[in-house]
Design a protein around this motif. Structure first.
Motif, PDB file in Angstrom:
ATOM      1  N   ILE A  22       1.117  -1.285  -0.132  1.00 14.93           N
ATOM      2  CA  ILE A  22       0.097  -0.025   0.035  1.00 14.93           C
ATOM      3  C   ILE A  22       0.755   1.229  -0.002  1.00 14.93           C
ATOM      4  N   GLY A  23       2.040   1.058   0.805  1.00 13.14           N
ATOM      5  CA  GLY A  23       3.024   2.430   0.965  1.00 13.14           C
ATOM      6  C   GLY A  23       3.435   2.811  -0.670  1.00 13.14           C
ATOM      7  N   GLY A  24       3.943   1.463  -1.178  1.00 17.53           N
ATOM      8  CA  GLY A  24       4.412   1.903  -2.695  1.00 17.53           C
ATOM      9  C   GLY A  24       3.665   2.663  -3.508  1.00 17.53           C
ATOM     10  N   ALA A  25       2.209   2.075  -3.561  1.00 16.47           N
ATOM     11  CA  ALA A  25       1.082   2.529  -4.394  1.00 16.47           C
ATOM     12  C   ALA A  25       0.799   4.084  -3.787  1.00 16.47           C
ATOM     13  N   THR A  26       0.889   4.260  -2.279  1.00 16.48           N
ATOM     14  CA  THR A  26       0.565   5.651  -2.131  1.00 16.48           C
ATOM     15  C   THR A  26       1.710   6.655  -2.580  1.00 16.48           C
ATOM     16  N   CYS A  27       3.132   6.056  -2.685  1.00 14.80           N
ATOM     17  CA  CYS A  27       4.056   6.913  -3.401  1.00 14.80           C
ATOM     18  C   CYS A  27       3.899   7.380  -4.769  1.00 14.80           C
ATOM     19  N   LYS A  32       1.852  11.415  -8.915  1.00 16.57           N
ATOM     20  CA  LYS A  32       0.752  11.694  -9.743  1.00 16.57           C
ATOM     21  C   LYS A  32       0.179  13.225  -9.224  1.00 16.57           C
ATOM     22  N   ALA A  33      -0.010  13.256  -8.024  1.00 21.45           N
ATOM     23  CA  ALA A  33      -0.858  14.416  -7.494  1.00 21.45           C
ATOM     24  C   ALA A  33       0.368  15.712  -7.295  1.00 21.45           C
ATOM     25  N   GLY A  34       1.670  15.221  -7.835  1.00 21.90           N
ATOM     26  CA  GLY A  34       2.432  16.457  -7.666  1.00 21.90           C
ATOM     27  C   GLY A  34       3.307  16.683  -6.415  1.00 21.90           C
ATOM     28  N   ALA A  35       3.223  15.700  -5.398  1.00 15.57           N
ATOM     29  CA  ALA A  35       3.764  15.755  -4.116  1.00 15.57           C
ATOM     30  C   ALA A  35       5.223  15.520  -4.409  1.00 15.57           C
ATOM     31  N   THR A  36       6.063  16.029  -3.264  1.00 13.09           N
ATOM     32  CA  THR A  36       7.508  15.671  -3.238  1.00 13.09           C
ATOM     33  C   THR A  36       7.523  14.622  -2.056  1.00 13.09           C
ATOM     34  N   ILE A  37       8.116  13.216  -2.258  1.00  8.52           N
ATOM     35  CA  ILE A  37       7.738  12.341  -1.291  1.00  8.52           C
ATOM     36  C   ILE A  37       9.105  12.092  -0.554  1.00  8.52           C
ATOM     37  N   ILE A  38       9.147  11.891   1.046  1.00  9.71           N
ATOM     38  CA  ILE A  38      10.250  11.528   1.508  1.00  9.71           C
ATOM     39  C   ILE A  38       9.553   9.801   1.991  1.00  9.71           C
ATOM     40  N   ALA A  39      10.451   8.957   1.329  1.00  8.75           N
ATOM     41  CA  ALA A  39       9.877   7.475   1.506  1.00  8.75           C
ATOM     42  C   ALA A  39      10.997   6.917   2.617  1.00  8.75           C
ATOM     43  N   LEU A  40      10.209   6.443   3.571  1.00 10.48           N
ATOM     44  CA  LEU A  40      10.987   5.722   4.689  1.00 10.48           C
ATOM     45  C   LEU A  40      10.466   4.280   4.600  1.00 10.48           C
ATOM     46  N   THR A  60       9.480  13.600  -7.666  1.00  4.71           N
ATOM     47  CA  THR A  60      10.593  13.780  -6.805  1.00  4.71           C
ATOM     48  C   THR A  60      10.319  12.981  -5.368  1.00  4.71           C
ATOM     49  N   ILE A  61      11.434  12.204  -5.169  1.00  5.36           N
ATOM     50  CA  ILE A  61      11.346  11.103  -3.902  1.00  5.36           C
ATOM     51  C   ILE A  61      12.665  11.247  -3.375  1.00  5.36           C
ATOM     52  N   HIS A  62      12.561  11.140  -1.931  1.00  6.39           N
ATOM     53  CA  HIS A  62      13.881  11.211  -1.328  1.00  6.39           C
ATOM     54  C   HIS A  62      13.920  10.090  -0.321  1.00  6.39           C
ATOM     55  N   PRO A  63      14.713   9.259  -0.310  1.00  5.29           N
ATOM     56  CA  PRO A  63      14.803   7.969   0.525  1.00  5.29           C
ATOM     57  C   PRO A  63      15.416   8.184   2.037  1.00  5.29           C
ATOM     58  N   MET A  64      14.747   7.438   3.044  1.00  4.39           N
ATOM     59  CA  MET A  64      15.190   7.672   4.364  1.00  4.39           C
ATOM     60  C   MET A  64      15.317   6.400   5.011  1.00  4.39           C
ATOM     61  N   VAL A  65      16.140   5.717   5.234  1.00  2.45           N
ATOM     62  CA  VAL A  65      16.285   4.458   6.161  1.00  2.45           C
ATOM     63  C   VAL A  65      16.352   4.777   7.635  1.00  2.45           C
ATOM     64  N   VAL A  66      15.171   4.077   8.215  1.00  2.00           N
ATOM     65  CA  VAL A  66      14.945   4.135   9.508  1.00  2.00           C
ATOM     66  C   VAL A  66      14.018   2.770  10.025  1.00  2.00           C
ATOM     67  N   ASP A  67      14.652   2.092  11.076  1.00  2.00           N
ATOM     68  CA  ASP A  67      14.004   0.953  11.595  1.00  2.00           C
ATOM     69  C   ASP A  67      13.051   1.304  12.634  1.00  2.00           C
ATOM     70  N   LEU A  68      11.800   1.127  12.131  1.00  2.00           N
ATOM     71  CA  LEU A  68      10.711   1.672  13.126  1.00  2.00           C
ATOM     72  C   LEU A  68      10.513   0.847  14.381  1.00  2.00           C
ATOM     73  N   MET A  69      11.063  -0.290  14.427  1.00  2.00           N
ATOM     74  CA  MET A  69      10.983  -1.078  15.572  1.00  2.00           C
ATOM     75  C   MET A  69      11.907  -0.497  16.730  1.00  2.00           C
ATOM     76  N   ASP A  70      12.945   0.244  16.157  1.00  2.00           N
ATOM     77  CA  ASP A  70      13.907   1.031  17.063  1.00  2.00           C
ATOM     78  C   ASP A  70      13.438   2.206  17.723  1.00  2.00           C
ATOM     79  N   LYS A  71      12.942   2.202  18.994  1.00  2.00           N
ATOM     80  CA  LYS A  71      12.079   3.504  19.495  1.00  2.00           C
ATOM     81  C   LYS A  71      13.245   4.598  19.331  1.00  2.00           C
ATOM     82  N   ALA A  72      14.563   4.512  19.681  1.00  2.00           N
ATOM     83  CA  ALA A  72      15.239   5.656  19.695  1.00  2.00           C
ATOM     84  C   ALA A  72      15.417   6.461  18.446  1.00  2.00           C
ATOM     85  N   ALA A  73      15.501   5.588  17.476  1.00  2.00           N
ATOM     86  CA  ALA A  73      15.571   6.167  16.121  1.00  2.00           C
ATOM     87  C   ALA A  73      14.084   6.835  15.697  1.00  2.00           C
TER      88      ALA A  73
END
Ligand SMILES: NC(=O)c1ccc[n+]([C@@H]2O[C@H](COP(=O)([O-])OP(=O)(O)OC[C@H]3O[C@@H](n4cnc5c(N)ncnc54)[C@H](O)[C@@H]3O)[C@@H](O)[C@H]2O)c1
Length: 272
Positions: A22-27, A32-40, A60-73
């Motif tokens: 669903i997240g890939g489809a959302t991006c 298509k709607a013209g947004a700039t995306i930060i893809a985590l 336009t899309i910018h990658p961001m690597v974060v493990d959401l299981m890591d509370k501090a991150a």
């Protein structure tokens, strides 16, 4: 004359962006709607195919690597977004789901497993939404939040109790976000998928041979993405604190019973 969703000039953070989900489809729909995306996502390799798709669409899309299981991150995500990109207008929290080996009866569920499910399906959403709202309020900016819950929040399903509880938590927490942050111009809504043709789910269906006969109620990832993009847009300016179910009527079916399709009826007539 057309009425289009226009997100030109908006920067949207999407958490959980695998191409087949669903997240890939959302991006792709956001692009298509013209947004700039930060893809985590937790791994660069999961983000790369979606970056490829969005760029192929001219977005336009910018990658961001974060493990959401890591509370501090998680505590650092929103600060990093504003540091790196200077702005944020909306966020779609799509990451979640049941983990490998997690389906089991409640009475056999280890405590650690329970809290891991809560971190992936509720904990990170609290942290990121809190920090985004805090920053928007301090900067006197508006924002839109969409959190992906599940029809599992509406009813129970055996063997993924912690998941349903966490997803129920999303809808409750999102209502409170809408209530508390409305006066600051921040909207918050949740979207409830039923069963969706995503890579993760279809792999499970194939391996466990479940949901036979209910395939007609499966939604496409883009159908969920369209609801998310709408709720992030100004077309939804009057909508906040709501839970939007997108499930091709799955949750209306008692015992998943379904009316026969015209095709089935015609086939039966011919056989008779
Ligand atoms: N597909 C369905 O039938 C269905 C039904 C109800 C609800 N949902 C919900 O929809 C959302 C998307 O599900 P999907 O089917 O598209 O699955 P998916 O696996 O494609 O999407 C989940 C995303 O979250 C990411 N993710 C997982 N763990 C992460 C972590 N630790 N850190 C960062 N990212 C992480 C994954 O890499 C992936 O991109 C989930 O929240 C899920 O609970 C899906």
């Amino acid at each position: 004359m057309t009425l289009a969703i226009d997100l030109t000039g908006r920067t949207i953070l999407v958490c959980g962006v695998a191409r087949g989900g669903i997240g890939g489809a959302t991006c792709r729909q956001l692009a298509k709607a013209g947004a700039t995306i930060i893809a985590l996502d937790k791994d660069e390799a999961l983000i790369a195919p979606t970056v490829e798709d969005v760029e192929a669409l001219g977005g336009t899309i910018h990658p961001m690597v974060v493990d959401l299981m890591d509370k501090a991150a998680c505590e650092t995500v929103i600060a990093k977004v504003f540091d790196r990109f200077g702005t944020l207008h909306g966020m779609a929290n799509v990451a979640g789901g049941t983990r490998e080996g997690e389906w089991m009866p409640l009475d056999e569920t280890p405590t650690d497993s329970f809290w891991q499910t809560f971190q992936l399906n509720l904990g990170y959403i609290f942290t990121l939404c809190r920090d985004a709202a805090k920053t928007w309020i301090a900067r006197e900016e508006r924002g839109a939040l969409v959190n992906v819950s599940s029809v599992s929040s509406l009813t129970s399903a055996p063997w993924h109790g912690p998941y349903g509880a966490a997803k129920s938590g999303i809808t409750a927490l999102t209502r409170t976000m809408a209530n508390e942050w409305h006066e600051f111009g921040i909207r918050a809504n949740s979207v409830l998928p039923g069963a969706v043709y995503t890579e993760r789910v279809m792999t499970r269906v194939a391996s466990e041979n479940v949901v036979q006969g209910s395939e007609q109620n499966f939604a496409m990832p883009e159908e969920l993405a369209n609801a998310i993009v709408f709720l992030l847009s100004d077309l939804a300016s009057g909508i906040s604190g709501q839970s939007l179910t997108v499930d091709r009527s799955l949750s209306t079916k008692f015992c998943a019973g379904a009316r026969k399709s015209r095709k089935q009826l015609e086939a039966e007539k011919q056989e008779a």
